[in-house]
Structure formats: C-alpha cells, structure tokens
Design an enzyme around this catalytic site. Structure first.
Site, mmCIF file in Angstrom:
data_model
loop_
_atom_site.group_PDB
_atom_site.id
_atom_site.type_symbol
_atom_site.label_atom_id
_atom_site.label_comp_id
_atom_site.label_asym_id
_atom_site.label_seq_id
_atom_site.Cartn_x
_atom_site.Cartn_y
_atom_site.Cartn_z
ATOM 1 N N GLN A 136 0.860 -1.188 0.000
ATOM 2 C CA GLN A 136 0.000 0.000 0.000
ATOM 3 C C GLN A 136 0.892 1.232 0.000
ATOM 4 O O GLN A 136 1.675 1.430 0.935
ATOM 5 C CB GLN A 136 -0.871 -0.053 1.254
ATOM 6 C CG GLN A 136 -1.717 1.152 1.517
ATOM 7 C CD GLN A 136 -1.935 1.322 3.018
ATOM 8 O OE1 GLN A 136 -1.521 0.508 3.824
ATOM 9 N NE2 GLN A 136 -2.566 2.412 3.383
ATOM 10 N N SER A 139 1.488 6.874 2.168
ATOM 11 C CA SER A 139 2.244 7.879 2.930
ATOM 12 C C SER A 139 3.405 8.450 2.128
ATOM 13 O O SER A 139 4.053 7.746 1.350
ATOM 14 C CB SER A 139 2.809 7.261 4.204
ATOM 15 O OG SER A 139 1.793 6.681 4.964
ATOM 16 N N SER A 171 5.407 -0.732 3.708
ATOM 17 C CA SER A 171 5.722 -2.040 4.302
ATOM 18 C C SER A 171 5.823 -3.096 3.214
ATOM 19 O O SER A 171 4.939 -3.213 2.359
ATOM 20 C CB SER A 171 4.615 -2.468 5.269
ATOM 21 O OG SER A 171 4.466 -1.542 6.289
ATOM 22 N N GLU A 254 -8.131 -1.554 6.785
ATOM 23 C CA GLU A 254 -6.871 -1.677 7.523
ATOM 24 C C GLU A 254 -7.129 -1.642 9.034
ATOM 25 O O GLU A 254 -6.631 -2.470 9.784
ATOM 26 C CB GLU A 254 -5.931 -0.528 7.140
ATOM 27 C CG GLU A 254 -4.617 -0.559 7.922
ATOM 28 C CD GLU A 254 -3.618 0.507 7.460
ATOM 29 O OE1 GLU A 254 -4.047 1.599 7.057
ATOM 30 O OE2 GLU A 254 -2.411 0.221 7.504
ATOM 31 N N GLU A 380 -3.498 9.657 18.085
ATOM 32 C CA GLU A 380 -4.134 10.977 18.168
ATOM 33 C C GLU A 380 -5.180 11.139 17.055
ATOM 34 O O GLU A 380 -6.289 11.645 17.298
ATOM 35 C CB GLU A 380 -3.089 12.095 18.051
ATOM 36 C CG GLU A 380 -2.137 12.211 19.229
ATOM 37 C CD GLU A 380 -1.043 11.141 19.232
ATOM 38 O OE1 GLU A 380 -0.824 10.495 18.173
ATOM 39 O OE2 GLU A 380 -0.419 10.930 20.283
HETATM 40 C C1 LIG Z 1 5.001 -0.115 11.133
HETATM 41 C C2 LIG Z 1 4.470 0.878 10.122
HETATM 42 C C3 LIG Z 1 4.072 0.433 8.882
HETATM 43 C C4 LIG Z 1 3.591 1.340 7.941
HETATM 44 N N1 LIG Z 1 3.228 0.857 6.698
HETATM 45 C C5 LIG Z 1 2.772 1.729 5.767
HETATM 46 C C6 LIG Z 1 2.424 1.242 4.461
HETATM 47 O O1 LIG Z 1 2.554 0.060 4.149
HETATM 48 N N2 LIG Z 1 2.000 2.163 3.535
HETATM 49 C C7 LIG Z 1 1.848 3.472 3.832
HETATM 50 O O2 LIG Z 1 1.405 4.218 2.965
HETATM 51 N N3 LIG Z 1 2.172 3.961 5.053
HETATM 52 C C8 LIG Z 1 2.638 3.115 6.021
HETATM 53 N N4 LIG Z 1 2.990 3.598 7.273
HETATM 54 C C9 LIG Z 1 2.941 5.035 7.503
HETATM 55 C C10 LIG Z 1 1.807 5.475 8.426
HETATM 56 O O3 LIG Z 1 0.575 5.398 7.769
HETATM 57 C C11 LIG Z 1 2.149 6.925 8.838
HETATM 58 O O4 LIG Z 1 3.352 6.883 9.574
HETATM 59 C C12 LIG Z 1 1.052 7.517 9.683
HETATM 60 O O5 LIG Z 1 -0.088 7.754 8.900
HETATM 61 C C13 LIG Z 1 1.490 8.817 10.364
HETATM 62 O O6 LIG Z 1 2.038 9.692 9.451
HETATM 63 P P1 LIG Z 1 3.449 10.422 9.694
HETATM 64 O O7 LIG Z 1 4.425 9.349 10.069
HETATM 65 O O8 LIG Z 1 3.725 11.256 8.522
HETATM 66 O O9 LIG Z 1 3.240 11.316 10.991
HETATM 67 P P2 LIG Z 1 2.531 12.748 11.053
HETATM 68 O O10 LIG Z 1 1.214 12.689 10.343
HETATM 69 O O11 LIG Z 1 3.491 13.785 10.598
HETATM 70 O O12 LIG Z 1 2.250 12.888 12.597
HETATM 71 C C14 LIG Z 1 3.249 13.365 13.534
HETATM 72 C C15 LIG Z 1 2.580 13.520 14.892
HETATM 73 O O13 LIG Z 1 1.545 14.516 14.814
HETATM 74 C C16 LIG Z 1 0.304 13.978 15.275
HETATM 75 N N5 LIG Z 1 -0.795 14.512 14.471
HETATM 76 C C17 LIG Z 1 -0.836 14.631 13.104
HETATM 77 N N6 LIG Z 1 -2.029 15.153 12.727
HETATM 78 C C18 LIG Z 1 -2.747 15.352 13.866
HETATM 79 C C19 LIG Z 1 -4.055 15.876 14.129
HETATM 80 N N7 LIG Z 1 -4.863 16.273 13.128
HETATM 81 N N8 LIG Z 1 -4.469 15.931 15.419
HETATM 82 C C20 LIG Z 1 -3.667 15.525 16.431
HETATM 83 N N9 LIG Z 1 -2.406 15.043 16.246
HETATM 84 C C21 LIG Z 1 -1.966 14.948 14.980
HETATM 85 C C22 LIG Z 1 0.415 12.472 15.061
HETATM 86 O O14 LIG Z 1 -0.454 11.764 15.922
HETATM 87 C C23 LIG Z 1 1.892 12.233 15.379
HETATM 88 O O15 LIG Z 1 2.080 12.116 16.752
HETATM 89 C C24 LIG Z 1 3.482 2.729 8.237
HETATM 90 C C25 LIG Z 1 3.879 3.174 9.508
HETATM 91 C C26 LIG Z 1 4.381 2.273 10.436
HETATM 92 C C27 LIG Z 1 4.799 2.783 11.781
#
Ligand SMILES: Cc1cc2nc3c(=O)[nH]c(=O)nc-3n(C[C@H](O)[C@H](O)[C@H](O)COP(=O)(O)OP(=O)(O)OC[C@H]3O[C@@H](n4cnc5c(N)ncnc54)[C@H](O)[C@@H]3O)c2cc1C
Length: 411
Positions: A136, A139, A171, A254, A380
């Site tokens: 998928q 991100s 992933s 998911e 969150e």
């Molecule tokens: C083990 C693992 C597997 C993954 N696999 C995939 C995959 O296969 N494909 C894929 O596309 N993605 C994947 N991801 C990515 C995952 O979907 C993103 O990491 C996740 O959506 C968070 O995005 P970010 O890391 O950019 O954090 P950000 O969105 O930048 O968030 C940073 C911080 O801000 C907080 N925050 C952000 N917006 C808000 C809000 N509106 N209100 C309150 N707090 C907020 C968050 O809670 C977090 O603490 C994976 C992540 C992990 C950890």
C-alpha cells in the site's frame, strides 16, 4: 448464528479446518513455539517469502483462502464468520503469512469494492494463490496523517498515466509485485477531490526502492520512488478523481484488520504471560497478579469490541469508524502485554546467549510495539475520528479543506 443448521455447518467447517491444520502444519514447520514472536520479512529474506507464498498456495488448494470473497473471483463465497473460525483455529499454529497481510487485508477488499470487472478477474485470483504479493503506497514524507495532502503526481498521456513522486514507510514493498498507489491527478481542486488511486506494477521501469532500517535492526519498510512510471488507464482503481473514496475503503479495512478481525498474532495473550509468571515463580507477587488481571481485562475488551465490529460487518455494514476504537484499544493492550512480558522474563529478556532460539523475543516485541501507535493511523488521529464520527463532537478546524491544492502549495 442462531439457526441450528447454520451452527452445525459452522461446527463442521471448524472441524474440517482443525483437521487440515493438524495434518498439514507439522510437515511444513508451522508449529508454534511457546513464547516465540511472529517476525516480519526483512529485505533479502527470500526464503521467508518463499515459505509465505507456499503457505498461501496450500491454503488456496485446500479451500481456505479468501473464505468470504466471491467464488467467481477465486474466493470460497462463504461468510466472515468462517474466516473468523479459521483464524481462531489457526491461532494455535505459526502460519507464515505476514507477506499477505496488506494484500488480503486491504488491497484485495479495495479492488473487490471499487475495482472494474476486468481488474477483479485479473488481480484477485493470483493474490489468493500466493503468486502476487501487494503493498500500500499512500504515505509520503510530507503526508502521513494528512494523506490527502500528498504530492505524488500522475498526469494523463494518451491511454496511460505518468507517475512521478516519492512514497515512504511502504511495508514489504521489497517483496511485492504490485501496490495500490494514491496520486494527485488534479491540483486545481481541493486536496481530497484531486486524487486518483492506481494499481502499480512495481517491476515497471522508473520504480526504485530504498529500504529503511528500524530500531530493531530489521528493514521491513521502504522509500519508493517513481520517475516517469507509465500506468495504463485500465489500472485506475475506483475512477479518476475518486481516490479519496477508494483510500477510505482501504483504511477502514486496515483498521478493522489491525484491530478486530485479525487474530491477536503480534502480541502475547494474557494466558502466555500467566504461564511465564508461573514458570518464573512470580505468581505470588501481588503487583504481578494485578498487572495480569489488568491485561486480561484489556484483552477481553479488545475481543468484545472486535466481535461487535464483526457482527456489524456480518449484517452487511461496511467497516465504519468503530474500527478506529478497536485499533486504539488493541494498541494499548499490545503495549501493556509487551511491557509486562519484558518485566516477567527478567534479565533473560535483555541479554541472551548468542544463537539462542527466540532469545530476542521480548526485546524485539518491546521495540516493535511503539510502531503500532503510528501504523494504520496514529493514536491521536484515531481519537479525532472517534470524537467526531462516533461521539458526534465538533470537527477539528480545517482551513485548507475547500481551497484548490495548487493555492496551498504553489504547484
Ligand atoms: C510499522 C508501520 C508500517 C507502515 N506501513 C505503511 C504502508 O505500508 N504504507 C503506507 O502508505 N504507510 C505506512 N505507514 C505510515 C503510516 O501510515 C504513517 O506513519 C502515519 O499515517 C502517520 O504519518 P506520519 O508518520 O507522517 O506522521 P505525522 O502525520 O506527521 O504525525 C506526527 C505527529 O503529529 C500527530 N498529528 C498529526 N495530525 C494530527 C491531528 N490532526 N491531530 C492531532 N495530532 C496529529 C500524530 O499523531 C503524530 O504524533 C506505516 C507506519 C508504520 C509505523
């Protein structure tokens, strides 16, 4: 469920699944070792990928793959309850199937929900037979929680699209043939409206991968780069400009698959921790007993919530925001279970003889669980969804929702 004939059918199905698992598992090394953690597939572990494919193929041949998926595309045409019963029986074994979690848990259901007839005919069967593994690609470095703010661009060129951009945290991409990718196809409309989902063949020229190393030393996800990657128009999934609706279908599946329907296979159930406490002579310790009871209560709540979500789906409802509740509660349970296990195991959890089988179980589990608070929607963000869509509280202020994407970014 209350119909006695139905109950009889389900019991017969359970016995058939149990017999097959008991007969097949020993020959293929699928016996669960007590206390062993389930492992993800690292870059270059071709052997693990082969074992995953072989396991899925055997499930397919035995009639246990795609239990609730339509028979015309290779599924078994049964119900979700058969899938749940199979998962319950499979929990006692160590089926190597992690490579298929995303394909069968998210991509397949999305294709079945929004795909064209041609796409269902082409993609579902090889997925069920274990021949094609999926990932998928949503991100991006600047778009995780706010995935609708993504910048990967797809531009139409005749009967194809040309894809340019970067994804991250993908992933398993290193062992996948296909992925579902979300890209911006119209920057002149607000961010949620200008997205389109595509099927992308990861072997297409212009696709390159760079694995990301994690705190536990493994490399289970990747950066994925697209440089002028051509995608045929027939691989638009769910319609041009309908990417957000398609992505919502994927993400709901998911959260349900992470929180409710999947077996509790990443974490250690309370029963295993009670055994561990007994083995280590710690059951007389009052604080250990309190922690174990607390864990058992959390586990029970996750189970009941999961059943509630499942019952809704079985009544024909699409997975809804309550999937966010089960995912959130399950994350809390997994964290508590990992911390307690690490404590109960004592010094052996932190240091073990070189080469000791499963010696690193607790250290690995402890390093893995924080990722659950992020993967599939952060805690969150899930709380926001629960506040707005389950409790009916006011929406978060969103100043960019109705503004054309180009005006937000200048591109
Ligand atoms: C083990 C693992 C597997 C993954 N696999 C995939 C995959 O296969 N494909 C894929 O596309 N993605 C994947 N991801 C990515 C995952 O979907 C993103 O990491 C996740 O959506 C968070 O995005 P970010 O890391 O950019 O954090 P950000 O969105 O930048 O968030 C940073 C911080 O801000 C907080 N925050 C952000 N917006 C808000 C809000 N509106 N209100 C309150 N707090 C907020 C968050 O809670 C977090 O603490 C994976 C992540 C992990 C950890």
């Amino acid at each position: 469920m209350n119909d006695p004939d139905d109950a009889g059918d389900l019991e017969r199905f359970r016995l058939r699944a149990r017999r097959w698992l008991q007969e097949t598992a020993p020959a293929h090394g699928w016996l669960r070792r007590p206390g062993a953690a389930r492992r993800r597939i690292a870059v270059g572990d071709h052997d693990a990928v082969r074992r995953n494919r072989a396991c899925q193929e055997l499930l397919f041949e035995a009639g246990f793959a795609g239990l609730s998926w339509p028979a015309e595309y290779g599924g078994q045409g049964l119900g979700l309850r058969e899938q749940i019963v199979f998962n319950e029986e499979a929990r006692a074994f160590d089926l190597p199937l992690t490579a298929f979690i995303i394909g069968l848990g998210m991509c397949g259901p999305t294709i079945l929900a929004v795909g064209t007839e041609e796409q269902k005919q082409r993609y579902i069967l090889p997925m069920l037979r274990g021949e094609e593994i999926w990932c998928q690609l949503f991100s991006e470095p600047g778009a995780g929680s706010d995935v609708a703010g993504l910048r990967t661009r797809a531009v139409r060129d005749g009967d194809a699209w040309v894809l340019n951009g970067q994804k991250v945290w993908t992933s398993g991409a290193h062992h996948c043939e296909f992925g579902i990718v979300l890209a911006r196809t119209d920057p002149d409309v607000p961010k949620h409206k200008g997205l389109t989902m595509f099927v992308v063949d990861l072997r297409t020229p212009g696709v390159s991968l760079r694995p990301i190393r994690q705190i536990d030393g493994g490399e289970h996800f990747n950066e994925v780069f697209f440089d002028d990657v051509r995608i045929p128009d027939t691989d638009v999934l769910g319609g041009e400009g309908k990417g957000w609706q398609a992505a919502t279908t994927t993400l709901m599946n998911e959260r349900v698959s992470l929180g409710a329907v999947r077996t509790l296979d990443d974490v250690h159930p309370s029963a295993a921790l009670i055994d561990l406490a007994r083995e280590r002579g710690l059951l007389a310790d009052e604080s250990v007993r309190q922690n174990l009871v607390d864990l058992w209560m959390k586990e029970t709540v996750v189970g009941l919530l999961g059943e509630r979500v499942t019952a809704g789906i079985m009544r024909g409802r699409a997975p809804g925001p309550e999937g966010s509740i089960t995912k959130l509660v399950r994350t809390g349970f997994s964290t508590a279970s990992a911390e307690l296990g690490f404590r109960l195991a004592g010094p052996a959890a932190a240091a073990w003889p070189e080469g000791a089988a499963d010696g690193d179980t607790w250290a690995n589990t402890l390093l893995f669980v924080p990722s659950l608070t992020v993967a599939g929607g952060t805690d969150e963000v899930l709380k926001n969804i629960i506040g707005e869509r389950v409790l009916g509280l006011d929406k978060e202020p969103q100043v960019d929702r109705d503004v054309p994407f180009r005006e937000l970014t200048g591109r």
